[in-house]
Design a protein around this motif. Sequence first.
Motif, PDB file in Angstrom:
ATOM      1  N   GLY A  47      -9.062  -8.244   7.565  1.00  0.00           N
ATOM      2  CA  GLY A  47      -7.832  -8.498   6.843  1.00  0.00           C
ATOM      3  C   GLY A  47      -6.885  -9.322   7.691  1.00  0.00           C
ATOM      4  N   VAL A  48      -6.296 -10.378   7.117  1.00  0.00           N
ATOM      5  CA  VAL A  48      -5.393 -11.235   7.886  1.00  0.00           C
ATOM      6  C   VAL A  48      -3.964 -11.218   7.350  1.00  0.00           C
ATOM      7  N   SER A  49      -3.755 -10.718   6.144  1.00  0.00           N
ATOM      8  CA  SER A  49      -2.392 -10.597   5.657  1.00  0.00           C
ATOM      9  C   SER A  49      -2.375  -9.859   4.327  1.00  0.00           C
ATOM     10  N   CYS A  50      -1.323  -9.092   4.101  1.00  0.00           N
ATOM     11  CA  CYS A  50      -1.135  -8.490   2.781  1.00  0.00           C
ATOM     12  C   CYS A  50       0.352  -8.247   2.546  1.00  0.00           C
ATOM     13  N   MET A  51       0.681  -8.093   1.282  1.00  0.00           N
ATOM     14  CA  MET A  51       2.043  -7.736   0.918  1.00  0.00           C
ATOM     15  C   MET A  51       2.006  -7.002  -0.409  1.00  0.00           C
ATOM     16  N   PRO A  58       5.571  -8.321   4.975  1.00  0.00           N
ATOM     17  CA  PRO A  58       4.112  -8.399   4.892  1.00  0.00           C
ATOM     18  C   PRO A  58       3.475  -7.879   6.178  1.00  0.00           C
ATOM     19  N   TYR A  59       2.188  -7.642   6.104  1.00  0.00           N
ATOM     20  CA  TYR A  59       1.437  -7.219   7.283  1.00  0.00           C
ATOM     21  C   TYR A  59       0.600  -8.386   7.809  1.00  0.00           C
ATOM     22  N   TYR A  60       0.584  -8.530   9.134  1.00  0.00           N
ATOM     23  CA  TYR A  60      -0.303  -9.474   9.814  1.00  0.00           C
ATOM     24  C   TYR A  60      -0.870  -8.783  11.049  1.00  0.00           C
ATOM     25  N   PRO A  61      -2.162  -8.893  11.297  1.00  0.00           N
ATOM     26  CA  PRO A  61      -2.685  -8.394  12.567  1.00  0.00           C
ATOM     27  C   PRO A  61      -2.221  -9.316  13.695  1.00  0.00           C
ATOM     28  N   SER A  62      -2.298  -8.828  14.902  1.00  0.00           N
ATOM     29  CA  SER A  62      -1.799  -9.592  16.046  1.00  0.00           C
ATOM     30  C   SER A  62      -2.542 -10.912  16.229  1.00  0.00           C
ATOM     31  N   SER A  63      -3.802 -10.976  15.769  1.00  0.00           N
ATOM     32  CA  SER A  63      -4.601 -12.189  15.973  1.00  0.00           C
ATOM     33  C   SER A  63      -4.069 -13.393  15.191  1.00  0.00           C
ATOM     34  N   VAL A  64      -3.259 -13.142  14.161  1.00  0.00           N
ATOM     35  CA  VAL A  64      -2.773 -14.250  13.340  1.00  0.00           C
ATOM     36  C   VAL A  64      -1.257 -14.266  13.193  1.00  0.00           C
ATOM     37  N   LYS A  65      -0.594 -13.261  13.728  1.00  0.00           N
ATOM     38  CA  LYS A  65       0.848 -13.177  13.562  1.00  0.00           C
ATOM     39  C   LYS A  65       1.529 -14.420  14.109  1.00  0.00           C
ATOM     40  N   GLU A  66       2.524 -14.892  13.374  1.00  0.00           N
ATOM     41  CA  GLU A  66       3.312 -16.092  13.695  1.00  0.00           C
ATOM     42  C   GLU A  66       2.555 -17.379  13.457  1.00  0.00           C
ATOM     43  N   ARG A  67       1.300 -17.290  13.008  1.00  0.00           N
ATOM     44  CA  ARG A  67       0.561 -18.498  12.617  1.00  0.00           C
ATOM     45  C   ARG A  67       0.244 -18.486  11.128  1.00  0.00           C
ATOM     46  N   PHE A  68       0.081 -17.299  10.550  1.00  0.00           N
ATOM     47  CA  PHE A  68      -0.272 -17.162   9.145  1.00  0.00           C
ATOM     48  C   PHE A  68       0.952 -16.639   8.381  1.00  0.00           C
ATOM     49  N   THR A  69       1.124 -17.134   7.162  1.00  0.00           N
ATOM     50  CA  THR A  69       2.213 -16.665   6.306  1.00  0.00           C
ATOM     51  C   THR A  69       1.699 -16.492   4.882  1.00  0.00           C
ATOM     52  N   ILE A  70       1.878 -15.290   4.344  1.00  0.00           N
ATOM     53  CA  ILE A  70       1.522 -15.021   2.956  1.00  0.00           C
ATOM     54  C   ILE A  70       2.758 -15.176   2.091  1.00  0.00           C
ATOM     55  N   SER A  71       2.564 -15.733   0.908  1.00  0.00           N
ATOM     56  CA  SER A  71       3.671 -15.862  -0.035  1.00  0.00           C
ATOM     57  C   SER A  71       3.113 -15.823  -1.448  1.00  0.00           C
ATOM     58  N   ALA A  98      -6.568  -8.625  -4.747  1.00  0.00           N
ATOM     59  CA  ALA A  98      -5.391  -8.056  -5.397  1.00  0.00           C
ATOM     60  C   ALA A  98      -5.699  -6.661  -5.913  1.00  0.00           C
ATOM     61  N   ASP A  99      -4.633  -5.895  -6.086  1.00  0.00           N
ATOM     62  CA  ASP A  99      -4.766  -4.556  -6.651  1.00  0.00           C
ATOM     63  C   ASP A  99      -3.467  -4.204  -7.362  1.00  0.00           C
ATOM     64  N   SER A 100      -3.562  -3.328  -8.352  1.00  0.00           N
ATOM     65  CA  SER A 100      -2.367  -2.934  -9.108  1.00  0.00           C
ATOM     66  C   SER A 100      -1.543  -1.885  -8.390  1.00  0.00           C
ATOM     67  N   TYR A 101      -2.085  -1.307  -7.341  1.00  0.00           N
ATOM     68  CA  TYR A 101      -1.343  -0.310  -6.565  1.00  0.00           C
ATOM     69  C   TYR A 101      -0.740  -0.990  -5.339  1.00  0.00           C
ATOM     70  N   PRO A 102       0.564  -0.884  -5.139  1.00  0.00           N
ATOM     71  CA  PRO A 102       1.216  -1.569  -4.020  1.00  0.00           C
ATOM     72  C   PRO A 102       0.973  -0.857  -2.692  1.00  0.00           C
ATOM     73  N   GLY A 103      -0.243  -0.950  -2.197  1.00  0.00           N
ATOM     74  CA  GLY A 103      -0.653  -0.147  -1.050  1.00  0.00           C
ATOM     75  C   GLY A 103      -0.487  -0.804   0.306  1.00  0.00           C
ATOM     76  N   CYS A 104      -0.016  -2.045   0.354  1.00  0.00           N
ATOM     77  CA  CYS A 104       0.161  -2.708   1.659  1.00  0.00           C
ATOM     78  C   CYS A 104       1.513  -2.310   2.210  1.00  0.00           C
ATOM     79  N   ALA A 105       1.509  -1.401   3.171  1.00  0.00           N
ATOM     80  CA  ALA A 105       2.761  -0.835   3.661  1.00  0.00           C
ATOM     81  C   ALA A 105       3.221  -1.442   4.963  1.00  0.00           C
ATOM     82  N   GLY A 106       2.522  -2.469   5.446  1.00  0.00           N
ATOM     83  CA  GLY A 106       3.010  -3.182   6.608  1.00  0.00           C
ATOM     84  C   GLY A 106       2.443  -2.703   7.933  1.00  0.00           C
ATOM     85  N   TYR A 107       1.563  -1.704   7.919  1.00  0.00           N
ATOM     86  CA  TYR A 107       1.026  -1.208   9.186  1.00  0.00           C
ATOM     87  C   TYR A 107      -0.477  -1.423   9.312  1.00  0.00           C
ATOM     88  N   GLY A 108      -1.103  -1.990   8.287  1.00  0.00           N
ATOM     89  CA  GLY A 108      -2.536  -2.238   8.340  1.00  0.00           C
ATOM     90  C   GLY A 108      -3.065  -2.556   6.963  1.00  0.00           C
TER      91      GLY A 108
END
Length: 127
Positions: A47-51, A58-71, A98-108
């Motif tokens: 996983g590289v990003s979710c919101m 949004p959530y980003y793992p450290s490997s892509v943070k500040e380089r990847f942006t989800i919108s 995608a999913d109908s449940y807003p499960g991306c809470a920003g920690y993974g």
Amino acid sequence: QVQLVESGGGLVQPGGSLRLSCAVSGFSFDRYAIGWFRQAPGKQREGVSCMSSGIGAPYYPSSVKERFTISNDNAAHTFYLQINDLRPEDPAVYYCAADSYPGCAGYGMSEYEFTYWGQGTQVTVSS
């Protein structure tokens, strides 16, 4: 029927940029989680990003943070992944989900949290 269709992948030089798009149909953006994953040959899907709707950052793992942006553009039923400063470790097939449940809470994020998937788009980095 929910469909996700990625586009925007391609061949880019190291340090370059790409914007991946995911066009969504048959899905309501009233309440959602959206995400991007990637899978390189011989490696597990990552996983590289979710919101999620109603949840702050949004959530980003450290490997892509500040380089990847989800919108997302709910009116256009499309969401995006902006990839900057492409590195040798970034080439992979990138999938939107995608999913109908807003499960991306920003920690993974986990692929098991997403019901709907696109077919993938290839990103290659080469000079």
